[in-house]
Design an enzyme around this catalytic site. Structure first.
Site, PDB file in Angstrom:
ATOM      1  N   LEU D  65       0.957  -1.273  -0.186  1.00 20.67           N
ATOM      2  CA  LEU D  65      -0.140   0.092   0.189  1.00 20.67           C
ATOM      3  C   LEU D  65       0.740   1.062  -0.116  1.00 20.67           C
ATOM      4  O   LEU D  65       1.892   1.125   0.428  1.00 20.67           O
ATOM      5  CB  LEU D  65      -0.944  -0.066   1.281  1.00 20.67           C
ATOM      6  N   PRO D  66       0.309   2.313  -0.258  1.00 16.35           N
ATOM      7  CA  PRO D  66       1.223   3.642  -0.507  1.00 16.35           C
ATOM      8  C   PRO D  66       1.708   4.142   0.678  1.00 16.35           C
ATOM      9  O   PRO D  66       2.909   4.696   0.726  1.00 16.35           O
ATOM     10  CB  PRO D  66       0.280   4.691  -1.251  1.00 16.35           C
ATOM     11  N   THR D  96       6.174   0.549   2.383  1.00 15.76           N
ATOM     12  CA  THR D  96       7.318   1.026   3.088  1.00 15.76           C
ATOM     13  C   THR D  96       6.494   2.306   3.952  1.00 15.76           C
ATOM     14  O   THR D  96       6.062   3.307   3.447  1.00 15.76           O
ATOM     15  CB  THR D  96       7.998   1.920   1.896  1.00 15.76           C
ATOM     16  N   LYS D 171      15.242  -0.415   5.966  1.00 13.39           N
ATOM     17  CA  LYS D 171      14.928   0.413   4.799  1.00 13.39           C
ATOM     18  C   LYS D 171      15.096   1.865   4.939  1.00 13.39           C
ATOM     19  O   LYS D 171      15.514   2.430   4.039  1.00 13.39           O
ATOM     20  CB  LYS D 171      13.617   0.203   4.011  1.00 13.39           C
ATOM     21  N   LYS D 246       9.692  11.093  -0.364  1.00  9.14           N
ATOM     22  CA  LYS D 246       8.870  10.089   0.869  1.00  9.14           C
ATOM     23  C   LYS D 246       9.533   9.437   1.669  1.00  9.14           C
ATOM     24  O   LYS D 246       9.303   9.388   3.110  1.00  9.14           O
ATOM     25  CB  LYS D 246       7.563   9.174   0.169  1.00  9.14           C
TER      26      LYS D 246
END
Lengths: 296, 296, 296, 296
Positions: D65-66, D96, D171, D246
């Protein structure tokens, strides 16, 4: 008083004129003949070199030069000021250079028997013409007292900042803060306007709140907020981006010498450098706000 | 006027007391019972919840809450303000939150038939107690006029900044600049002093020059330069580093939403964060100068 | 070949020894008599000055000096290298200085009839002793070919970077990136560990991902992640913070000359400066991670 | 195995296809009907909602998902995943998001009897299509072992980073470093070239020296240095500037939560934000070098 004056550029020429107007006798030199000719027309005598000024029967010499390299050359060169000047003549350097170099030259002068003051100015070419410059002066109390009347013919605010180099140190500190504040105002105004606030309303709030500063209440960079500032005339005139860049270079260099971090200062320097690299070096430094305005 | 008041912390409690002193009737709520009890002793009535305040017969409600999450919960929660308030009651949120959230809540309020103003303050707990706060207000002209007398009981400077969210936007812009200026002053004062200038002399020069700003002439961070500022009492009291950190967080968040860069602002935020991480979050934000002073 | 060597410090001395080992005849000078004596014991002849080295019957001269001011003095001084050397002798300056100064000296040398190369090194004192330095060389193809065998006695990687000053330019660019990367790794490792990841696991992930870099996979600054790096021995040895600070100073100076912004670079420079000002200038530059680690 | 899959965007769709190719049975949902139809054509079954996927008889559910808001809504919403899923079903979120939110959702899942893993990926849409993604996984050993074969159908590098949220933490740390390194390479390459070095020669030197990094040796941003990278095709494709923005936003947010300064990281974030604000958000993030190249 018979005064020698070296360096008749955008700042030096009007300063020298004000000395003439105050009734002093002037012997001048500049490598540009036209600059010398213009002062001679106003009543000064011409010397043919820095050494020539020093050999004239002057009581005091003022120098106004572009950078430390010129100051060192003119004072310390083989056939220049110190090599020719009579001991006791008071030397005043109004160039803006780093404090370290100012102290180096002052030490050489005093060894030669010449009292010296560093006396950089603020107020720009407008202040130089109007005789309203601020002088930030480093040197002994006695020498400061001796110079005060002469400086008062060129400026209205003569501040003693302490010993040799302290005039330069005070100027470098003030301009470091100025360079940061102007970008701070640029970020705050641009953000507030992007969030929907009218620029004049926003400036009004900031100017009566804790964000208040000279860059906001006297020299606001947002177009249309104030009249009679560079932002209201396309950033022409004023204090050029490349001059601010020079002063921030002096600040970071001085900071390096005393191993003092200047984090916002170094970032501000890079932002003016980026702006100058885009071809804007001649615009007033408040034009830095264009880095932040999408519609600019 | 019968006024509801929600949020009786360090800022809210003295603000509510000033409303009582001005002769208003108050119904209050706070999740901390002792905070409510203290206001009741001063003459307020207690409600048992946010919804309880809304159900009381109030004409106007003021909220003073820690962050956007609380504001959203209190206004939009299932049994909270909007779910219980009579249409027409004027809602004033004096919390400091991001403009985007302020607009979101105001839109929900207006849909429910309640006019709303965002009205964050500056002036700290001192200003809250003295009734000298500045209110930066966003909302319609009519609602601003309606609220003015009530706000004037708590502050002395009531500024209309435009539509919904503009009070928050103006505050965020001002405090962004404040956070930058204070570090700018810290760098300039520390550098000048490291170069040999006396701190009082340097502050005097800056305060009459182009580096002049509130952080320098009213709240100077260098110890010994001014009396009656946090720097003169070990950085106790004042405006905490963690509060400045919160405001810079709002600024960079708001900047992200409108994709507006704030380069010095983001660096300033990280420097306060580094300083807070060293255990200094409760010290006045001017203590940031200690990052720069070798002898501190 | 009969070679002159000037500058027998931590780097110069082992480099000169490797030339002796390779069978070359050496005439050396250094202002510190003990440094000269030690090389004489190893088989070199001593000259009494830079001019003395130049007057010896050498075919090639290598200089290894601390900064641009020394290089200019030694090459351009009244009784120094260029004033005494026979035209045709190849001059190789392995000092790390700014490209602008390197080009200035090279132009003077060529005017005097002496081909010149700038040939700064990387690899540290370890590489100097082992003869495994990297030489980044600026100058003509023919001069590069002529120098290659001599440089190969002191290093194993001899790279031609283009014309005069390009050796310095390449080094300054590489070390700018190195200084930034090391702080980047410090921020990433410190953040990941603060968020709960084991440092060795995190380094393993980074080193096989897009964050991979020399500062992470070969010289990781987090203690305990790698053996045989400064971080595993209290940051002793290695490449000192003050040396990195010098190189970043060269980078920002060179950037200023070509009006090229280096935003992260300037901030990195200030962070090393802050760290050095805290008394850490002698620690390996990877110790900069201590600015970020709460438990350090 | 019967697997549920939610989120069929640029990344999710090719990942789901690789699960089908590996022989798994798939029940999928996405709010965009065409995305669902395309997977159904490839052999998947369609559910009509997130809850519908949960009610199908699946052993494991993957979500892609975004942003954190979507993840929280899909997992915690009234009629969504946790409200409908059978206890024991393994939940894998490959979105993420920030580590804090990942831990919050994992705690809710485990309370409901569902083991959960955070498993963000790197490798881009190319890696998703080729099945060569890297998965950074946070959660228990047992759950990691249980998931490994399924993840291996979509990626080739499956790394266990520790407990809940540690996949996200790893990450975020890697991409923080990546965002910094890319700007570091941009500054170093632009400076070296402005100083006169050929870009290919400079990259060659950096890539065999201490400045070596993935952004230089695998993804060099200077046009013409490497083939088959975005810089060689006008910065089309690759990893968009807005995606990097982002990720740096997640890094600075995570840093704020653990009060960890990220000075270069915050500055890098602002530089990508400035670049995006100029209309470049869709260009590959290596295009950031255009902020530095006068001729670009």
């Amino acid at each position: 008083m018979h005064i020698g004056f070296l360096g008749l550029g955008h700042m030096g020429a009007p300063m020298a004129r004000n000395l003439l107007k105050a009734g002093h006798q002037l012997t001048v030199f500049d490598p540009v003949p036209a600059s010398v000719a213009s002062l001679v027309e106003a009543g000064a005598q011409a010397a043919d070199s820095a050494g020539g000024v020093a050999r004239a029967d002057v009581e005091l010499i003022v120098t106004m030069l572009p950078a430390a390299a010129h100051v060192k050359a003119v004072y310390l060169g083989d056939d220049d000021l110190l090599a020719n000047v009579r001991p006791g003549v008071l030397l005043i350097d109004s160039s803006t250079i780093d404090p370290h170099s100012a102290r180096e030259v002052a030490a050489a002068a005093e060894q030669h028997g010449n009292p010296m003051l560093d006396a950089p100015v603020s107020g720009g070419t407008g202040g130089a013409a109007a005789g309203t410059l601020t002088f930030m002066v480093g040197g002994s109390d006695a020498d400061f007292d001796r110079a005060r009347a002469v400086l008062a013919a060129m400026g209205k605010n003569i501040v003693h900042c302490g010993g040799h180099g302290n005039g330069q140190a005070a100027k470098v500190a003030n301009n470091l803060l100025l360079g940061i504040s102007m970008i701070g105002v640029s970020e705050a105004m641009s953000l507030g306007v992007a969030l929907g606030v009218d620029p004049k309303v926003l400036a009004g709030i900031i100017n009566t709140s804790s964000g208040r500063c000279w860059s906001s209440d006297t020299y606001n960079p947002f177009p249309g907020v104030m009249d009679n500032v560079p932002a209201s005339r396309g950033y022409e005139g004023g204090f050029g981006t490349d001059l601010m860049l020079k002063d921030l270079g002096l600040a970071s260099e001085a900071a390096k010498q005393v191993r003092q971090p200047v984090l916002l200062g170094a970032l501000a320097q890079q932002l003016y450098q980026a702006f100058s690299a885009q071809g804007n070096g001649q615009l007033d430094f408040s034009a830095i706000i264009n880095l932040y305005r999408k519609d600019a």
